[in-house]
Design an enzyme around this catalytic site. Structure first.
Site, PDB file in Angstrom:
ATOM      1  N   TYR A   1      -6.884   0.006  -8.769  1.00  0.00           N
ATOM      2  CA  TYR A   1      -6.942  -0.426  -7.360  1.00  0.00           C
ATOM      3  C   TYR A   1      -8.222  -1.236  -7.127  1.00  0.00           C
ATOM      4  O   TYR A   1      -8.959  -1.004  -6.176  1.00  0.00           O
ATOM      5  CB  TYR A   1      -6.949   0.770  -6.406  1.00  0.00           C
ATOM      6  CG  TYR A   1      -5.912   1.840  -6.637  1.00  0.00           C
ATOM      7  CD1 TYR A   1      -4.626   1.719  -6.122  1.00  0.00           C
ATOM      8  CD2 TYR A   1      -6.221   3.004  -7.334  1.00  0.00           C
ATOM      9  CE1 TYR A   1      -3.676   2.719  -6.307  1.00  0.00           C
ATOM     10  CE2 TYR A   1      -5.284   4.008  -7.525  1.00  0.00           C
ATOM     11  CZ  TYR A   1      -4.015   3.861  -7.003  1.00  0.00           C
ATOM     12  OH  TYR A   1      -3.087   4.858  -7.188  1.00  0.00           O
TER      13      TYR A   1
ATOM     14  N   GLU B   1      -5.133  -4.714 -10.325  1.00  0.00           N
ATOM     15  CA  GLU B   1      -4.829  -4.848  -8.900  1.00  0.00           C
ATOM     16  C   GLU B   1      -3.473  -5.535  -8.740  1.00  0.00           C
ATOM     17  O   GLU B   1      -3.172  -6.505  -9.444  1.00  0.00           O
ATOM     18  CB  GLU B   1      -5.920  -5.664  -8.208  1.00  0.00           C
ATOM     19  CG  GLU B   1      -5.635  -6.078  -6.788  1.00  0.00           C
ATOM     20  CD  GLU B   1      -5.425  -4.906  -5.845  1.00  0.00           C
ATOM     21  OE1 GLU B   1      -4.438  -4.933  -5.091  1.00  0.00           O
ATOM     22  OE2 GLU B   1      -6.243  -3.964  -5.871  1.00  0.00           O
TER      23      GLU B   1
ATOM     24  N   CYS C   1     -10.816   7.880   0.677  1.00  0.00           N
ATOM     25  CA  CYS C   1     -11.088   7.767   2.113  1.00  0.00           C
ATOM     26  C   CYS C   1     -10.284   8.790   2.899  1.00  0.00           C
ATOM     27  O   CYS C   1     -10.264   8.767   4.127  1.00  0.00           O
ATOM     28  CB  CYS C   1     -10.780   6.349   2.602  1.00  0.00           C
ATOM     29  SG  CYS C   1      -9.081   5.816   2.289  1.00  0.00           S
TER      30      CYS C   1
END
Length: 481
Positions: free
Chosen positions: A342, A363, A438
């Site tokens: 990522y 990616e 996150c």
């Protein structure tokens, strides 16, 4: 988070003032604390028992636990409870007794749901986030003390506002209210870059002057949809992106001239065309109206070229702390082969390349891969390669070819990783995995999978990337058993 435009908003660098503990001046006693029944529901007094993981106050009513925004533990308040179908909505009506942890936020309107905990002192915010991570990570050990921010204001380097019409058919800009398409007018926020807020205010005024009608999703009519401002916190460069439903921009040259006259600090302006009917802000087509179309910023000593569509961490000050800690946990000696899954525009992989043998960035987004390659060349980095591919499938192929990997950095979206990716990670068998998340809730789910498939959680480091909000970032080190 927001402040209505008719309240005379004025930005300030000063921290919010503490509100003294005690009774609210506008509180009227409710005799015998009897619930007041009305067509709008029940209103009664409650004492807050704790906080939800989203920072909302918890109260108990008729055997149910309800969440109340803008309420802190120990506070007494008058709350209105309204039944909506199978659910109950609890709204703070009046504070009776306040907590020592409360501050008076400069923005009284919590409608947008952005700065969910701006009414807490920053020390209390840190304690709240530490507790959330500690509770979630109990199965894996004790988390390190959260890394906080010295100045937890004005940190966002990207602001996006939406255009619409109010009831008087006047052009407004702001954010959508939660779970709706109703725009809440905004002049700014304590977490926004102040220059960006002023530019957006100017764009809104110019839209009125040039009669640029906001796009209406229901009718498909109108021109202006959004404005996005990106700021290079280190470089000072500023990008303005006008998102429109059509490339036919009447008065374009005069509009750009007027905007640059008021804000000569703007270094590039773009027109992005989005004619879709979905929630995506940016469309595929864009045109540079002024400048070079990108901005440069510096992160961890490296320069990054940022386009309108580039993903770049919102809070660069805390990102440097986050990346430094992640690379420290990776324990790089200069010989390792590192995979950056990522990878986006290559930020963490390029920073890690200075201490690794070689870096492989993966990616899915083609534009991001182009940005990563361009950024590696800009910084003269020769030991990093970037590939456009699904990270899970790419790592499965690496495992089939018996490719050796020492460390994998993974920084998935809020939804976390899927089982296909985690399975490919287990097959690749890196010595160490550094998982940047996150959303600790989905991270815990993924850690359970990896723990059952050959890995042990060694260290958990929370980082406050988003002060004034309930969001938390956490870096976790896993080693192969």
């Amino acid at each position: 988070m927001t402040k209505r435009k008719d309240r005379g908003y004025k930005k300030s660098n000063n921290k919010p003032k503490s509100q003294p503990k005690g009774k609210s001046k506008n509180f009227k006693a409710n005799p015998n604390n009897r619930p007041q029944q009305s067509k709008k529901g029940v209103t009664a007094e409650f004492t807050c028992r704790g906080l939800s993981s989203e920072g909302k106050g918890l109260i108990e009513w008729e055997g149910k636990q309800l969440e109340v925004a803008n309420l802190l533990p120990g506070e007494k308040a008058e709350v209105q409870i309204i039944k909506k179908g199978r659910y109950f909505n609890a709204e703070l009506k009046r504070l009776i007794q306040t907590s020592d942890d409360r501050v008076q936020p400069p923005f009284k309107d919590h409608e947008s749901g952005g700065c969910q905990i701006q009414h807490m002192k920053y020390e209390a915010q840190a304690r709240f986030k530490q507790k959330v991570v500690d509770n979630l990570m109990k199965p894996f050990g004790k988390a390190k003390p959260i890394i906080t921010m010295d100045h937890p204001f004005d940190y966002r380097n990207k602001n996006v506002m939406t255009f619409g019409l109010n009831k008087k058919r006047q052009i407004i800009s702001g954010l959508y209210a939660p779970n709706s398409h109703r725009i809440i007018p905004m002049d700014g926020s304590i977490i926004h870059d102040q220059k960006a807020d002023k530019i957006i205010q100017t764009v809104t005024q110019l839209a009125k002057s040039f009669k640029l009608q906001p796009y209406d999703e229901d009718t498909g009519q109108g021109f202006l949809r959004h404005v996005m401002v990106k700021v290079g916190k280190q470089s000072g460069e500023i990008m303005v992106v006008l998102v429109a439903a059509s490339p036919m921009f009447k008065g374009k040259n005069n509009f750009i001239k007027a905007l640059r006259k008021d804000h000569p600090e703007i270094t590039t302006i773009l027109l992005n065309i989005n004619n879709r009917n979905d929630s995506m802000v940016l469309g595929e087509q864009e045109k540079v109206l002024f400048g070079k179309g990108t901005i440069i910023d510096t992160l961890c000593g490296l320069e990054f070229e940022i386009s309108a569509k580039s993903f770049y961490q919102i809070n660069p000050v805390q990102t440097e702390k986050l990346y430094s800690r992640a690379i420290e946990l990776a324990d790089l000696s200069g010989e390792e082969t590192v995979v950056d899954a990522y990878c986006g525009i290559g930020t963490i992989g390029l920073v890690a390349s200075q201490k690794a043998g070689n870096v492989i960035g993966i990616e899915l987004n083609k534009g991001a891969v182009r940005d990563a390659i361009r950024n590696s060349k800009r910084n003269g980095i020769k030991n990093a390669r970037f590939y456009q591919a699904d990270a899970g499938e790419f790592m499965v192929q690496m495992a089939k070819h018996n490719d050796h990997v020492d460390v994998v950095f993974m920084d998935p979206p809020r939804s976390g990783s899927d089982e296909a990716f985690l399975s490919s990670l287990a097959k690749l068998k890196p010595k160490r995995i550094v998982y940047v998340s996150c959303n600790p809730e989905t991270q815990v789910r993924d850690l359970k999978y990896l723990s059952k498939n050959g890995y042990k959680v060694e260290e958990i480091q929370p980082v406050d990337m988003f002060p004034q909000t309930s969001h938390i970032e956490a870096v976790t080190l896993l080693t192969r058993k």
